[in-house]
Design a protein around this motif. Structure first.
Motif, PDB file in Angstrom:
ATOM      1  N   PHE A 151       4.480  -0.833  10.388  1.00 44.14           N
ATOM      2  CA  PHE A 151       4.128   0.444  10.202  1.00 44.14           C
ATOM      3  C   PHE A 151       2.620  -0.048  11.431  1.00 44.14           C
ATOM      4  O   PHE A 151       2.233  -1.024  11.478  1.00 44.14           O
ATOM      5  N   HIS A 183      -4.463   3.086   1.769  1.00 51.95           N
ATOM      6  CA  HIS A 183      -5.643   3.308   2.537  1.00 51.95           C
ATOM      7  C   HIS A 183      -4.884   3.163   4.259  1.00 51.95           C
ATOM      8  O   HIS A 183      -3.836   2.687   3.837  1.00 51.95           O
ATOM      9  N   ALA A 236       1.409 -10.466   6.812  1.00 47.20           N
ATOM     10  CA  ALA A 236       0.648  -9.162   7.662  1.00 47.20           C
ATOM     11  C   ALA A 236       1.213 -10.048   9.208  1.00 47.20           C
ATOM     12  O   ALA A 236      -0.451 -10.259   9.429  1.00 47.20           O
ATOM     13  N   ARG A 242      -0.305  -8.812  13.001  1.00 44.95           N
ATOM     14  CA  ARG A 242      -0.927  -7.695  13.185  1.00 44.95           C
ATOM     15  C   ARG A 242      -0.767  -7.851  14.815  1.00 44.95           C
ATOM     16  O   ARG A 242      -1.489  -8.498  15.514  1.00 44.95           O
ATOM     17  N   ARG A 298       4.559 -12.682  -4.701  1.00 48.68           N
ATOM     18  CA  ARG A 298       4.838 -11.709  -3.801  1.00 48.68           C
ATOM     19  C   ARG A 298       4.383 -12.241  -2.622  1.00 48.68           C
ATOM     20  O   ARG A 298       2.963 -11.778  -3.060  1.00 48.68           O
ATOM     21  N   HIS A 314      -0.400   3.281   3.631  1.00 47.61           N
ATOM     22  CA  HIS A 314       0.046   2.894   2.694  1.00 47.61           C
ATOM     23  C   HIS A 314      -0.912   2.234   1.333  1.00 47.61           C
ATOM     24  O   HIS A 314      -2.387   2.319   1.609  1.00 47.61           O
ATOM     25  N   VAL A 318       4.905  -3.066  -1.068  1.00 40.72           N
ATOM     26  CA  VAL A 318       4.289  -2.026  -0.510  1.00 40.72           C
ATOM     27  C   VAL A 318       4.500  -0.468  -0.296  1.00 40.72           C
ATOM     28  O   VAL A 318       6.137  -0.243   0.036  1.00 40.72           O
ATOM     29  N   VAL A 375      -3.208  -2.893  -4.323  1.00 37.32           N
ATOM     30  CA  VAL A 375      -4.182  -2.599  -2.983  1.00 37.32           C
ATOM     31  C   VAL A 375      -4.482  -0.880  -3.153  1.00 37.32           C
ATOM     32  O   VAL A 375      -3.112  -0.110  -3.058  1.00 37.32           O
ATOM     33  N   ASP A 386      -4.941   0.930   8.294  1.00 37.53           N
ATOM     34  CA  ASP A 386      -5.901  -0.333   8.812  1.00 37.53           C
ATOM     35  C   ASP A 386      -6.344  -0.705   9.862  1.00 37.53           C
ATOM     36  O   ASP A 386      -7.600  -0.850  10.084  1.00 37.53           O
ATOM     37  N   SER A 395      -0.297  -0.717  -2.674  1.00 38.43           N
ATOM     38  CA  SER A 395       0.373  -1.421  -3.581  1.00 38.43           C
ATOM     39  C   SER A 395      -0.155  -1.358  -4.666  1.00 38.43           C
ATOM     40  O   SER A 395      -1.431  -1.881  -4.946  1.00 38.43           O
ATOM     41  N   LEU A 419      -0.953 -12.543   2.566  1.00 38.26           N
ATOM     42  CA  LEU A 419      -0.901 -11.722   1.640  1.00 38.26           C
ATOM     43  C   LEU A 419      -0.115 -12.018  -0.031  1.00 38.26           C
ATOM     44  O   LEU A 419       1.208 -11.804   0.276  1.00 38.26           O
ATOM     45  N   TRP A 424       4.953  -6.918   8.393  1.00 34.40           N
ATOM     46  CA  TRP A 424       4.804  -7.263   7.265  1.00 34.40           C
ATOM     47  C   TRP A 424       6.080  -8.330   6.685  1.00 34.40           C
ATOM     48  O   TRP A 424       6.776  -7.786   6.870  1.00 34.40           O
TER      49      TRP A 424
HETATM   50  O1  AKG Z   1       0.614  -6.630   0.850  1.00 35.89           O
HETATM   51  C1  AKG Z   1       0.318  -5.305  -0.127  1.00 35.89           C
HETATM   52  O2  AKG Z   1       0.244  -5.161  -1.153  1.00 35.89           O
HETATM   53  C2  AKG Z   1      -1.040  -4.338   1.420  1.00 35.89           C
HETATM   54  C3  AKG Z   1      -0.553  -4.640   2.941  1.00 35.89           C
HETATM   55  C4  AKG Z   1      -1.561  -4.478   3.549  1.00 35.89           C
HETATM   56  O3  AKG Z   1      -2.108  -3.211   2.355  1.00 35.89           O
HETATM   57  C5  AKG Z   1      -1.386  -4.209   4.294  1.00 35.89           C
HETATM   58  O4  AKG Z   1      -0.483  -5.614   5.382  1.00 35.89           O
HETATM   59  O5  AKG Z   1      -2.037  -3.925   5.393  1.00 35.89           O
END
Ligand code: AKG
Length: 285
Positions: free
Chosen positions: A213, A125, A235, A237, A231, A219, A155, A122, A127, A221, A112, A142
């Motif tokens: 998270f 939402h 992430a 998962r 930036r 979340h 975020v 962003v 996930d 951004s 990201l 993240w």
């Molecule tokens: O990196 C971002 O700005 C958003 C991150 C995000 O939505 C996520 O990691 O699910």
């Protein structure tokens, strides 16, 4: 043990808020190597660029001059440095301990990168509606690869929103093919930046700090207003002990060339979802 100690207080904070910031999980040498790996993965086959057009359902104009929001999926399948981050670092242990899970299995990873000056937001939402996974032990880690400040697209999270009963539509454009995907019939999440009494939380971060998270925590951004630095984040998962597969085309299914040979209700397994951490006993219960 590599990396930070996860205390019972930290697990309680994660349970209560659905998100926590953990400091100094990745050292600067690895951060430097990951920044190089991000360049490689962003020039690879899964890279996607977004500018504001994507939010409006229009194709991206590569010549627009608008700073991009750059993403890529499943870097761990393409690059050793990503694989080491997801499987051979403190990250999966931190994820498992916060989830109160004896295991952490890779679901996928997402790069990201908000380029300097990128206006692309962003939208709010959570996930899990994107993913073919049920359960509470499902999370993202993240990993910040740059300093994150209020002007560089931190975020924001809605504290405790993982406990709300509502489920919201994945943030994909309306129309086909997205409207036919699982959960795309759900209502759109509210823009919590516009809700005056929303209980939001965010952190200033240093490279190597992480946000953990749940898959259900709302979340979003904003723009990266900094013209002098990107930036960049990865992430990672993970799914834990109680996670189960859900059949059907989800938004995430589009990132997998082959659909997993799993039935609804089965635990995730196989080469697509490698085990990254296993501990016989719960460290923090
Ligand atoms: O990196 C971002 O700005 C958003 C991150 C995000 O939505 C996520 O990691 O699910």
């Amino acid at each position: 043990m590599i990396g930070p100690v996860i205390s019972p207080e930290m697990v309680e904070e994660y349970d209560r808020n659905g998100v926590i910031c953990v400091r100094n999980v990745i050292d600067m040498e690895r951060v430097e190597r990951l920044r190089e790996a991000v360049k490689r993965v962003l020039s690879g086959p899964t890279a996607m660029d977004a500018d504001a057009a994507v939010e409006e359902g229009r194709p991206v104009d590569p010549n627009s001059g608008i700073a991009k929001f750059r993403q890529a999926m499943n870097g761990w399948q393409q690059d050793e440095e990503y694989r080491a981050l997801l499987i051979d670092s403190a990250v999966p242990r931190v994820a498992a301990e916060l989830m109160r899970s004896t295991s952490a299995r890779v679901l996928y990873d997402q790069t990201l990168v908000k380029e300097p000056g990128s206006p692309v937001p962003v939208s709010w939402h959570h996930d899990q509606p994107f993913w073919p996974v049920s359960g509470d032990q499902v999370c993202s880690v993240w990993v910040a690869l740059d300093e994150v400040t209020p002007d560089s697209a931190p975020v924001h999270y809605a504290r405790g929103s993982h406990l709300w009963p509502e489920r919201y539509r994945p943030t994909v454009p309306s129309g086909q093919p997205f409207d036919s995907l699982m959960n795309c019939d759900l209502p759109t999440a509210p823009d919590l930046f516009q809700v005056p009494d929303a209980d939001l939380v965010t952190w200033d971060m240093m490279p190597g700090d992480v946000l953990v998270f749940t898959g259900k925590t709302l979340h979003g951004s904003g723009a990266n207003l900094r013209k002098d630095r990107p930036r960049r984040a990865i992430a990672a998962r993970y799914v834990g002990d109680d996670a189960r597969f859900i059949e059907g085309m989800h938004v995430l299914s589009l990132a997998f060339p082959e659909q997993p040979a799993l039935k609804t209700g089965e635990p995730l397994s196989g080469d697509l979802f490698p085990l990254a951490w296993q501990n016989e006993e719960l460290k923090v219960s």
